[in-house]
Design an enzyme around this catalytic site. Structure first.
Site, PDB file in Angstrom:
ATOM      1  N   HIS A 207      11.839  -3.562  -2.549  1.00  0.00           N
ATOM      2  CA  HIS A 207      10.806  -4.707  -1.774  1.00  0.00           C
ATOM      3  C   HIS A 207      10.601  -6.022  -2.373  1.00  0.00           C
ATOM      4  CE1 HIS A 207       6.470  -6.252   0.886  1.00  0.00           C
ATOM      5  NE2 HIS A 207       6.666  -6.589  -0.793  1.00  0.00           N
ATOM      6  N   HIS A 209      10.421 -10.130  -3.807  1.00  0.00           N
ATOM      7  CA  HIS A 209      10.490 -11.067  -3.182  1.00  0.00           C
ATOM      8  C   HIS A 209      10.521 -11.903  -3.887  1.00  0.00           C
ATOM      9  CE1 HIS A 209       6.185 -11.053  -1.467  1.00  0.00           C
ATOM     10  NE2 HIS A 209       6.268  -9.485  -2.197  1.00  0.00           N
ATOM     11  N   CYS A 240       1.957 -13.526  -2.283  1.00  0.00           N
ATOM     12  CA  CYS A 240       0.987 -11.838  -2.276  1.00  0.00           C
ATOM     13  C   CYS A 240      -0.426 -13.170  -2.455  1.00  0.00           C
ATOM     14  CB  CYS A 240       1.248 -11.402  -3.538  1.00  0.00           C
ATOM     15  SG  CYS A 240      -0.116  -9.951  -3.560  1.00  0.00           S
ATOM     16  N   ASN A 249       9.339 -12.532   0.630  1.00  0.00           N
ATOM     17  CA  ASN A 249       9.934 -11.701   0.158  1.00  0.00           C
ATOM     18  C   ASN A 249      11.312 -12.007   0.443  1.00  0.00           C
ATOM     19  OD1 ASN A 249       7.745 -10.561   1.850  1.00  0.00           O
ATOM     20  ND2 ASN A 249       8.234  -8.713   0.767  1.00  0.00           N
TER      21      ASN A 249
HETATM   22  P1  HMG Z   1     -14.290  -3.525  -2.165  1.00  0.00           P
HETATM   23  O1  HMG Z   1     -15.126  -4.604  -2.075  1.00  0.00           O
HETATM   24  O2  HMG Z   1     -13.620  -3.015  -3.409  1.00  0.00           O
HETATM   25  O3  HMG Z   1     -14.361  -3.144  -1.466  1.00  0.00           O
HETATM   26  O4  HMG Z   1     -12.746  -4.525  -1.867  1.00  0.00           O
HETATM   27  P2  HMG Z   1     -15.945  -1.853  -1.040  1.00  0.00           P
HETATM   28  O5  HMG Z   1     -15.944  -0.345  -0.147  1.00  0.00           O
HETATM   29  O6  HMG Z   1     -16.866  -2.546  -1.378  1.00  0.00           O
HETATM   30  O7  HMG Z   1     -16.060  -2.835   0.860  1.00  0.00           O
HETATM   31  C1  HMG Z   1     -16.682  -4.106   0.413  1.00  0.00           C
HETATM   32  C2  HMG Z   1     -16.884  -4.696   1.839  1.00  0.00           C
HETATM   33  O8  HMG Z   1     -15.436  -4.626   2.650  1.00  0.00           O
HETATM   34  C3  HMG Z   1     -17.562  -3.714   3.047  1.00  0.00           C
HETATM   35  O9  HMG Z   1     -18.483  -4.997   4.289  1.00  0.00           O
HETATM   36  C4  HMG Z   1     -16.606  -2.892   3.528  1.00  0.00           C
HETATM   37  O10 HMG Z   1     -17.255  -2.967   4.852  1.00  0.00           O
HETATM   38  C5  HMG Z   1     -15.219  -3.708   3.467  1.00  0.00           C
HETATM   39  P3  HMG Z   1     -19.727  -5.574   3.636  1.00  0.00           P
HETATM   40  O11 HMG Z   1     -20.867  -4.950   3.729  1.00  0.00           O
HETATM   41  O12 HMG Z   1     -19.885  -6.137   2.585  1.00  0.00           O
HETATM   42  O13 HMG Z   1     -20.281  -6.254   4.381  1.00  0.00           O
HETATM   43  N1  HMG Z   1     -14.243  -3.422   3.638  1.00  0.00           N
HETATM   44  C6  HMG Z   1     -13.385  -3.608   5.129  1.00  0.00           C
HETATM   45  N2  HMG Z   1     -13.453  -4.029   5.977  1.00  0.00           N
HETATM   46  C7  HMG Z   1     -12.220  -4.057   6.611  1.00  0.00           C
HETATM   47  N3  HMG Z   1     -11.482  -3.288   5.943  1.00  0.00           N
HETATM   48  C8  HMG Z   1     -11.165  -2.758   5.299  1.00  0.00           C
HETATM   49  C9  HMG Z   1     -12.605  -2.622   4.606  1.00  0.00           C
HETATM   50  N4  HMG Z   1     -12.422  -1.547   3.508  1.00  0.00           N
HETATM   51  C10 HMG Z   1     -14.416  -2.372   2.693  1.00  0.00           C
HETATM   52  N5  HMG Z   1     -10.324  -1.500   5.483  1.00  0.00           N
HETATM   53  C11 HMG Z   1     -10.724  -3.815  -0.203  1.00  0.00           C
HETATM   54  C12 HMG Z   1     -11.656  -3.353  -1.720  1.00  0.00           C
HETATM   55  C13 HMG Z   1      -9.850  -2.478  -1.294  1.00  0.00           C
HETATM   56  C14 HMG Z   1     -11.627  -3.263   0.997  1.00  0.00           C
HETATM   57  C15 HMG Z   1     -10.613  -4.642  -0.712  1.00  0.00           C
HETATM   58  O14 HMG Z   1      -9.488  -4.828  -2.144  1.00  0.00           O
HETATM   59  C16 HMG Z   1      -9.224  -5.150   0.115  1.00  0.00           C
HETATM   60  O15 HMG Z   1      -8.828  -5.359   1.387  1.00  0.00           O
HETATM   61  N6  HMG Z   1      -8.204  -5.777  -0.617  1.00  0.00           N
HETATM   62  C17 HMG Z   1      -6.923  -5.904   0.081  1.00  0.00           C
HETATM   63  C18 HMG Z   1      -6.444  -6.774  -0.374  1.00  0.00           C
HETATM   64  C19 HMG Z   1      -4.860  -7.555   0.342  1.00  0.00           C
HETATM   65  O16 HMG Z   1      -4.413  -6.694   1.838  1.00  0.00           O
HETATM   66  N7  HMG Z   1      -3.739  -7.579  -0.613  1.00  0.00           N
HETATM   67  C20 HMG Z   1      -2.705  -8.271  -0.120  1.00  0.00           C
HETATM   68  C21 HMG Z   1      -1.507  -6.576   0.298  1.00  0.00           C
HETATM   69  S1  HMG Z   1      -0.419  -5.884  -0.938  1.00  0.00           S
HETATM   70  C22 HMG Z   1       0.613  -6.519  -1.325  1.00  0.00           C
HETATM   71  O17 HMG Z   1       1.154  -7.571  -0.776  1.00  0.00           O
HETATM   72  C23 HMG Z   1       1.832  -6.164  -1.974  1.00  0.00           C
HETATM   73  C24 HMG Z   1       3.233  -4.951  -1.311  1.00  0.00           C
HETATM   74  O18 HMG Z   1       3.726  -6.714  -0.419  1.00  0.00           O
HETATM   75  C25 HMG Z   1       3.964  -4.616  -2.158  1.00  0.00           C
HETATM   76  C26 HMG Z   1       4.181  -5.767  -3.407  1.00  0.00           C
HETATM   77  O19 HMG Z   1       4.457  -6.545  -3.044  1.00  0.00           O
HETATM   78  O20 HMG Z   1       4.068  -5.376  -4.532  1.00  0.00           O
HETATM   79  C27 HMG Z   1       2.343  -4.396   0.019  1.00  0.00           C
HETATM   80 MG    MG Z   2       5.085  -7.669  -1.052  1.00  0.00          MG
END
Ligand code: HMG
Ligand code: MG
Length: 301
Positions: A207, A209, A240, A249
């Site tokens: 994967h 980028h 990202c 990517n």
């Molecule tokens: P947090 O704030 O620690 O979570 O975030 P929490 O459990 O304390 O919840 C906080 C709030 O988020 C709550 O809402 C939850 O309900 C809500 P509130 O009560 O404040 O209204 N919540 C959610 N809502 C919808 N869907 C969910 C969810 N979980 C909690 N699943 C958390 C922790 C993991 C949720 C947050 O950090 C997050 O969503 N991170 C995602 C980051 C992301 O998407 N990054 C990009 C993707 S990774 C990437 O691109 C890399 C990759 O391509 C590979 C590479 O290139 O290396 C894969």
């Molecule tokens: Mg990625």
């Protein structure tokens, strides 16, 4: 190692690509993109993610996107899920394959998913149980495998550790993410040599980028190391949100062109892929990020 006769392309544009776009993209455009990608012959499309909309607003409509797409038999339509809440939402949307994501860097793990690497792995345990009950396959990502925006160099042994854990927990495949696109062909080969001791190479994916323009070279280096699955993003969409300055990517069109030149089968039609990439680039009002697509489109004018 001899080159493989066939590789699988994992299209991550609708997720990894669109998650990073600044302007809102409506559900209809996302659905149209996924349908066009399906029609190009891709067998695996990452459609969206079920993450916190506060963290990544662009992925907020993923349930609607899943409801809107036309699913072709034999094609996998996957979603990224960080926790149980995300997995539950994916199940409700009829998703049959999800991806969990961890990082090889502690700082990146904190910034991306707000917890340590160990906490993230613990968080995945009940997800595997639920996924198994629902007959859902789980893929795993490891981020920052060739460098971290906060920590710099990352030891290959650390990547091997996280990959091994995810594989042991039940991920059928581990996608090694060069999140900030700093890797080179030599580093890629060394990484695969080390990670390949813990996880079979036919269970690893690349994967890459393209921030430093090395992604295609890294794909080729991976091929030489026996890797046969590559993530790519149509029109090179993306970046990202938690890696400042990281670009998209490697573009799917460029990877496909490379494979065609090597006589490696993918099952994907380049012309259809180019037109899907150009259409979404027009919607976003940005230049097409694929060199191959730009060249083909310029030649056809
Ligand atoms: P947090 O704030 O620690 O979570 O975030 P929490 O459990 O304390 O919840 C906080 C709030 O988020 C709550 O809402 C939850 O309900 C809500 P509130 O009560 O404040 O209204 N919540 C959610 N809502 C919808 N869907 C969910 C969810 N979980 C909690 N699943 C958390 C922790 C993991 C949720 C947050 O950090 C997050 O969503 N991170 C995602 C980051 C992301 O998407 N990054 C990009 C993707 S990774 C990437 O691109 C890399 C990759 O391509 C590979 C590479 O290139 O290396 C894969
Ligand atoms: Mg990625």
């Amino acid at each position: 190692m001899p080159l493989p006769p066939k590789v699988r392309l994992v299209e991550v544009g609708p997720r990894d690509g669109l998650q990073n776009e600044k302007q809102p993209i409506d559900v209809a455009h996302k659905v149209a993109l996924v349908d066009e990608l399906t029609n190009s012959g891709l067998e695996y499309i990452e459609v969206g993610s079920f993450v916190s909309p506060k963290w990544v607003p662009q992925m907020a409509g993923s349930s609607e996107v899943f409801a809107g797409i036309t699913r072709k038999p034999g094609v996998t339509y996957a979603a990224l899920t960080p926790n149980m809440k995300g997995l539950d939402a994916a199940i409700a949307a009829g998703v049959k394959e999800v991806a969990v994501f961890a990082a090889a860097s502690e700082s990146f793990s904190q910034r991306n998913i707000n917890c340590s690497i160990a906490e993230s792995l613990e968080r995945f345990v009940p997800m595997f149980e639920t996924a198994q009950k629902h007959d859902i396959r789980v893929r795993g990502y490891v981020s920052c495998v060739l460098g971290c925006p906060y920590e710099g160099d990352i030891a290959a042994e650390q990547v091997a550790y996280v990959s091994r854990e995810l594989y042991a927990m039940g991920c059928y495949e581990i996608s090694l993410g060069d999140t900030i696109g700093v890797g080179t062909a030599g580093k890629t080969r060394r990484l695969l040599d080390i990670v390949g001791r813990d996880v079979p190479r036919d269970r690893l994916a690349g994967h890459f980028h393209d921030t430093y323009g090395q992604a295609l070279a890294n794909v080729y280096a991976s091929l030489l190391e026996g890797i046969t699955v590559f993530d790519a993003s149509v029109a090179g969409l993306g970046g990202c949100p938690y890696a400042k300055g990281a670009t998209g990517n490697v573009s799917t069109e460029d990877v496909l062109y490379l494979m065609q030149g090597l006589g490696i089968e993918t099952g994907v039609n380049l012309e259809r892929l180019v037109s899907a990439g150009q259409r979404i680039s027009d919607v976003l009002g940005r230049q097409n990020g694929s060199n191959v697509a730009r060249a083909i489109l310029a030649a056809s004018k």
